[in-house]
Design a protein around this motif. Structure first.
Motif, short mmCIF file in Angstrom:
data_model
loop_
_atom_site.label_atom_id
_atom_site.label_comp_id
_atom_site.label_asym_id
_atom_site.label_seq_id
_atom_site.Cartn_x
_atom_site.Cartn_y
_atom_site.Cartn_z
N LEU A 90 26.05 115.40 79.33
CA LEU A 90 25.50 113.45 79.27
C LEU A 90 26.51 113.31 77.81
N GLY A 141 26.11 105.17 72.86
CA GLY A 141 24.42 105.49 72.06
C GLY A 141 23.76 104.89 71.43
N ASN A 177 29.92 102.94 69.17
CA ASN A 177 30.68 103.65 69.74
C ASN A 177 30.95 105.64 69.07
N SER A 196 30.01 112.66 77.98
CA SER A 196 30.38 111.96 78.82
C SER A 196 29.94 110.72 78.65
N GLN A 197 29.33 110.38 77.65
CA GLN A 197 28.97 108.89 77.45
C GLN A 197 29.69 108.30 76.46
N VAL A 202 20.93 108.83 74.35
CA VAL A 202 22.29 108.58 75.27
C VAL A 202 21.56 107.96 76.85
N GLU A 203 22.06 107.43 77.70
CA GLU A 203 21.31 107.30 78.85
C GLU A 203 22.73 107.25 80.07
N GLU A 204 22.79 107.61 80.85
CA GLU A 204 23.20 106.96 82.24
C GLU A 204 22.24 107.17 83.76
N SER A 216 18.62 111.18 81.03
CA SER A 216 18.66 110.08 79.83
C SER A 216 18.06 111.72 78.25
N TRP A 273 18.38 108.28 87.00
CA TRP A 273 18.91 108.36 86.01
C TRP A 273 19.57 109.44 85.12
#
Length: 143
Positions: A13, A20, A36, A16-17, A67-69, A78, A76
């Motif tokens: 995670l 945050g 970023n 991939s992001q 950070v989360e998706e 996190s 979800w």
């Protein structure tokens, strides 16, 4: 189902992001701001112009990163991590970090107006920093 992410999922995670949030605290004030970033497996790398966030992290380098998706409210992931702010002074290291940030963000820059005004186009003004992560936890919900 609620659960905890394992270490591989946490690392995945974080890698991939690109957006945050940093939490910092100094002088009885807490600040949470989006940034970023890119993650190299040990450090969160980011940049900023001089401002409150940088001032606070210089005063107290102990920070939190989140950070989360989110697919939807029932699906979800996190990650929350803790670490220490380190400002990058070495010019070669600064430039390498900025190039990696630009490479990561470039696919999302859909027009000239989408370029952030806080450093990508003005590397000399950017303060490049990293957060050495010391602890990480992750949660998820999956329906």
């Amino acid at each position: 189902m609620l659960g905890e992410l394992n270490n591989a999922q946490i690392e995945g995670l974080l890698k991939s992001q690109i957006l945050g949030r940093i939490g910092c605290h100094a002088n009885d004030t807490t600040l949470i701001v989006p940034v970023n970033y890119f993650y190299d497996g040990a450090y969160i790398w980011a940049h900023s112009r001089e401002g409150l966030k940088i001032k606070m992290m210089r005063e107290n380098p102990n920070v939190c990163f989140e950070v989360e998706e989110i697919e939807n409210m029932a699906n979800w992931q996190s990650v929350i991590a803790w670490g220490e702010y380190e400002e990058i002074k070495d010019e070669v290291e600064r430039n390498n970090a900025m190039q990696k940030l630009i490479k990561q963000l470039l696919p999302l820059l859909v027009s000239e107006t989408a370029i952030p005004s806080h450093g990508l186009g003005t590397m000399k003004l950017a303060i490049v920093y990293r957060i050495r992560l010391t602890k990480k936890v992750g949660r998820f919900e999956k329906q």
